[in-house]
Design a protein around this motif. Structure first.
Motif, PDB file in Angstrom:
ATOM      1  N   SER A  72       0.705  -1.126   0.000  1.00  0.00           N
ATOM      2  CA  SER A  72      -0.565  -0.003   0.210  1.00  0.00           C
ATOM      3  C   SER A  72       1.031   1.515  -0.220  1.00  0.00           C
ATOM      4  O   SER A  72       1.715   1.021   1.126  1.00  0.00           O
ATOM      5  N   SER A  73       0.259   2.131  -0.864  1.00  0.00           N
ATOM      6  CA  SER A  73       1.619   3.058  -1.151  1.00  0.00           C
ATOM      7  C   SER A  73       1.296   4.412  -0.041  1.00  0.00           C
ATOM      8  O   SER A  73      -0.191   4.073   0.697  1.00  0.00           O
ATOM      9  N   LYS A  74       1.913   5.303   0.508  1.00  0.00           N
ATOM     10  CA  LYS A  74       1.641   6.219   2.025  1.00  0.00           C
ATOM     11  C   LYS A  74       0.905   6.989   0.857  1.00  0.00           C
ATOM     12  O   LYS A  74       0.179   7.992   1.603  1.00  0.00           O
ATOM     13  N   ARG A  75       0.531   7.385  -0.042  1.00  0.00           N
ATOM     14  CA  ARG A  75      -0.290   8.407  -0.635  1.00  0.00           C
ATOM     15  C   ARG A  75      -1.686   7.944  -0.939  1.00  0.00           C
ATOM     16  O   ARG A  75      -2.364   8.366  -0.391  1.00  0.00           O
ATOM     17  N   TYR A  76      -1.728   6.537  -0.998  1.00  0.00           N
ATOM     18  CA  TYR A  76      -2.862   5.884  -0.497  1.00  0.00           C
ATOM     19  C   TYR A  76      -2.867   4.646   0.039  1.00  0.00           C
ATOM     20  O   TYR A  76      -3.216   3.288  -0.451  1.00  0.00           O
ATOM     21  N   PRO A  77      -3.187   4.644   1.188  1.00  0.00           N
ATOM     22  CA  PRO A  77      -2.978   3.745   2.506  1.00  0.00           C
ATOM     23  C   PRO A  77      -3.821   3.284   1.997  1.00  0.00           C
ATOM     24  O   PRO A  77      -4.084   1.454   2.746  1.00  0.00           O
ATOM     25  N   LYS A  78      -5.049   3.605   1.747  1.00  0.00           N
ATOM     26  CA  LYS A  78      -5.750   1.820   1.522  1.00  0.00           C
ATOM     27  C   LYS A  78      -6.272   1.522   0.549  1.00  0.00           C
ATOM     28  O   LYS A  78      -7.551   0.906  -0.459  1.00  0.00           O
ATOM     29  N   SER A  79      -5.199   1.543  -0.440  1.00  0.00           N
ATOM     30  CA  SER A  79      -5.536   0.892  -1.690  1.00  0.00           C
ATOM     31  C   SER A  79      -4.022  -0.101  -1.602  1.00  0.00           C
ATOM     32  O   SER A  79      -3.084   0.030  -0.402  1.00  0.00           O
ATOM     33  N   TYR A  80      -3.718  -0.859  -2.756  1.00  0.00           N
ATOM     34  CA  TYR A  80      -2.877  -2.341  -3.096  1.00  0.00           C
ATOM     35  C   TYR A  80      -2.625  -2.318  -4.053  1.00  0.00           C
ATOM     36  O   TYR A  80      -3.686  -1.893  -5.446  1.00  0.00           O
ATOM     37  N   SER A  81      -1.252  -2.572  -3.675  1.00  0.00           N
ATOM     38  CA  SER A  81      -1.114  -2.640  -5.461  1.00  0.00           C
ATOM     39  C   SER A  81       0.512  -3.958  -5.781  1.00  0.00           C
ATOM     40  O   SER A  81       0.304  -3.918  -4.677  1.00  0.00           O
ATOM     41  N   LEU A  82       0.585  -4.917  -6.734  1.00  0.00           N
ATOM     42  CA  LEU A  82       1.456  -5.377  -6.261  1.00  0.00           C
ATOM     43  C   LEU A  82       2.662  -5.320  -6.862  1.00  0.00           C
ATOM     44  O   LEU A  82       2.894  -3.626  -7.888  1.00  0.00           O
ATOM     45  N   ASN A  83       3.820  -5.642  -6.040  1.00  0.00           N
ATOM     46  CA  ASN A  83       5.297  -5.270  -6.369  1.00  0.00           C
ATOM     47  C   ASN A  83       5.632  -6.349  -7.392  1.00  0.00           C
ATOM     48  O   ASN A  83       6.096  -7.326  -6.832  1.00  0.00           O
ATOM     49  N   HIS A  84       5.699  -5.436  -8.164  1.00  0.00           N
ATOM     50  CA  HIS A  84       6.391  -5.872  -9.718  1.00  0.00           C
ATOM     51  C   HIS A  84       7.937  -6.817  -9.112  1.00  0.00           C
ATOM     52  O   HIS A  84       7.972  -8.205  -9.831  1.00  0.00           O
ATOM     53  N   LEU A  85       8.718  -6.179  -9.393  1.00  0.00           N
ATOM     54  CA  LEU A  85       9.863  -6.223  -8.374  1.00  0.00           C
ATOM     55  C   LEU A  85      10.195  -7.520  -7.744  1.00  0.00           C
ATOM     56  O   LEU A  85      11.360  -8.568  -8.124  1.00  0.00           O
ATOM     57  N   ARG A  86       9.321  -7.334  -6.546  1.00  0.00           N
ATOM     58  CA  ARG A  86       9.590  -9.089  -5.600  1.00  0.00           C
ATOM     59  C   ARG A  86       8.424  -9.663  -7.121  1.00  0.00           C
ATOM     60  O   ARG A  86       9.409 -11.411  -5.662  1.00  0.00           O
ATOM     61  N   CYS A  87       8.227  -9.970  -7.091  1.00  0.00           N
ATOM     62  CA  CYS A  87       7.564 -11.240  -7.581  1.00  0.00           C
ATOM     63  C   CYS A  87       8.485 -11.380  -8.927  1.00  0.00           C
ATOM     64  O   CYS A  87       8.269 -12.816  -9.128  1.00  0.00           O
ATOM     65  N   LEU A  88       8.688 -10.513  -9.889  1.00  0.00           N
ATOM     66  CA  LEU A  88      10.167 -11.300 -10.658  1.00  0.00           C
ATOM     67  C   LEU A  88      11.542 -11.239  -9.909  1.00  0.00           C
ATOM     68  O   LEU A  88      11.945 -12.712 -10.711  1.00  0.00           O
ATOM     69  N   LYS A  89      11.781 -11.249  -8.656  1.00  0.00           N
ATOM     70  CA  LYS A  89      12.970 -11.494  -8.392  1.00  0.00           C
ATOM     71  C   LYS A  89      12.710 -13.138  -7.958  1.00  0.00           C
ATOM     72  O   LYS A  89      13.032 -14.206  -7.611  1.00  0.00           O
ATOM     73  N   ILE A  90      11.274 -13.561  -6.892  1.00  0.00           N
ATOM     74  CA  ILE A  90      10.942 -14.838  -7.119  1.00  0.00           C
ATOM     75  C   ILE A  90      11.240 -15.641  -7.869  1.00  0.00           C
ATOM     76  O   ILE A  90      10.914 -17.120  -7.696  1.00  0.00           O
ATOM     77  N   ARG A  91      10.566 -15.479  -8.512  1.00  0.00           N
ATOM     78  CA  ARG A  91       9.983 -15.584 -10.008  1.00  0.00           C
ATOM     79  C   ARG A  91      11.615 -16.238 -10.568  1.00  0.00           C
ATOM     80  O   ARG A  91      11.861 -17.855 -11.397  1.00  0.00           O
ATOM     81  N   LEU A  92      12.469 -15.456 -10.469  1.00  0.00           N
ATOM     82  CA  LEU A  92      13.481 -15.807 -10.760  1.00  0.00           C
ATOM     83  C   LEU A  92      14.602 -17.021  -9.870  1.00  0.00           C
ATOM     84  O   LEU A  92      15.270 -17.953 -10.587  1.00  0.00           O
ATOM     85  N   GLN A  93      14.064 -16.688  -8.448  1.00  0.00           N
ATOM     86  CA  GLN A  93      15.336 -17.589  -7.756  1.00  0.00           C
ATOM     87  C   GLN A  93      14.541 -19.294  -7.441  1.00  0.00           C
ATOM     88  O   GLN A  93      15.073 -20.186  -8.089  1.00  0.00           O
ATOM     89  N   VAL A  94      12.674 -19.360  -8.824  1.00  0.00           N
ATOM     90  CA  VAL A  94      12.558 -20.834  -8.606  1.00  0.00           C
ATOM     91  C   VAL A  94      12.957 -21.158 -10.025  1.00  0.00           C
ATOM     92  O   VAL A  94      13.069 -21.859  -9.415  1.00  0.00           O
ATOM     93  N   GLU A  95      12.753 -19.959 -11.000  1.00  0.00           N
ATOM     94  CA  GLU A  95      13.764 -20.678 -12.523  1.00  0.00           C
ATOM     95  C   GLU A  95      15.124 -21.775 -11.745  1.00  0.00           C
ATOM     96  O   GLU A  95      15.432 -22.370 -12.394  1.00  0.00           O
ATOM     97  N   ALA A  96      15.748 -20.194 -11.011  1.00  0.00           N
ATOM     98  CA  ALA A  96      16.947 -21.561 -11.067  1.00  0.00           C
ATOM     99  C   ALA A  96      17.449 -22.386 -10.162  1.00  0.00           C
ATOM    100  O   ALA A  96      17.814 -23.569 -10.157  1.00  0.00           O
ATOM    101  N   VAL A  97      15.494 -22.813  -8.776  1.00  0.00           N
ATOM    102  CA  VAL A  97      16.157 -23.687  -8.215  1.00  0.00           C
ATOM    103  C   VAL A  97      15.460 -24.882  -8.848  1.00  0.00           C
ATOM    104  O   VAL A  97      16.159 -26.003  -9.318  1.00  0.00           O
TER     105      VAL A  97
END
Length: 101
Positions: A72-97
């Motif tokens: 949730s951003s500080k500007r819109y604390p009651k809204s939600y967004s996907l953390n694309h960078l974190r998802c990409l990092k996890i995907r790359l780690q899973v592919e390596a495993v």
């Protein structure tokens, strides 16, 4: 489980498995699909779109926020967004495993 020359401690492995289970839940997948297409979605709108109670969605979103996959951003604390960078990092780690197996 081996990661290069190191062995993962049991607590880290437990956390990783818990996060993987959270990612595989159908409710999480549905949220990811909705959050991927839009940015800063307010909880009432998200609840209406997915036809789920806001309390249940908030609990699910809080679990995903704890893993860093949703924020949730500080500007819109009651809204939600996907953390694309974190998802990409996890995907790359899973592919390596998977390749190591």
């Amino acid at each position: 489980m081996r990661n290069g020359n190191t062995i993962l401690p049991t607590t880290q492995l437990d956390i990783a498995l818990e996060r993987l289970e959270l990612l595989l839940e159908p409710g999480s997948q549905e949220l990811f699909e909705k959050l991927q297409t839009q940015k800063d979605i307010h909880l009432p709108y998200l609840s209406q779109e997915l036809r789920k109670p806001p309390g249940k969605l908030k609990r699910q979103l809080d679990k995903l926020k704890a893993t860093g996959l949703v924020y949730s951003s500080k500007r819109y604390p009651k809204s939600y967004s996907l953390n694309h960078l974190r998802c990409l990092k996890i995907r790359l780690q899973v592919e390596a495993v998977v390749e190591a197996l």
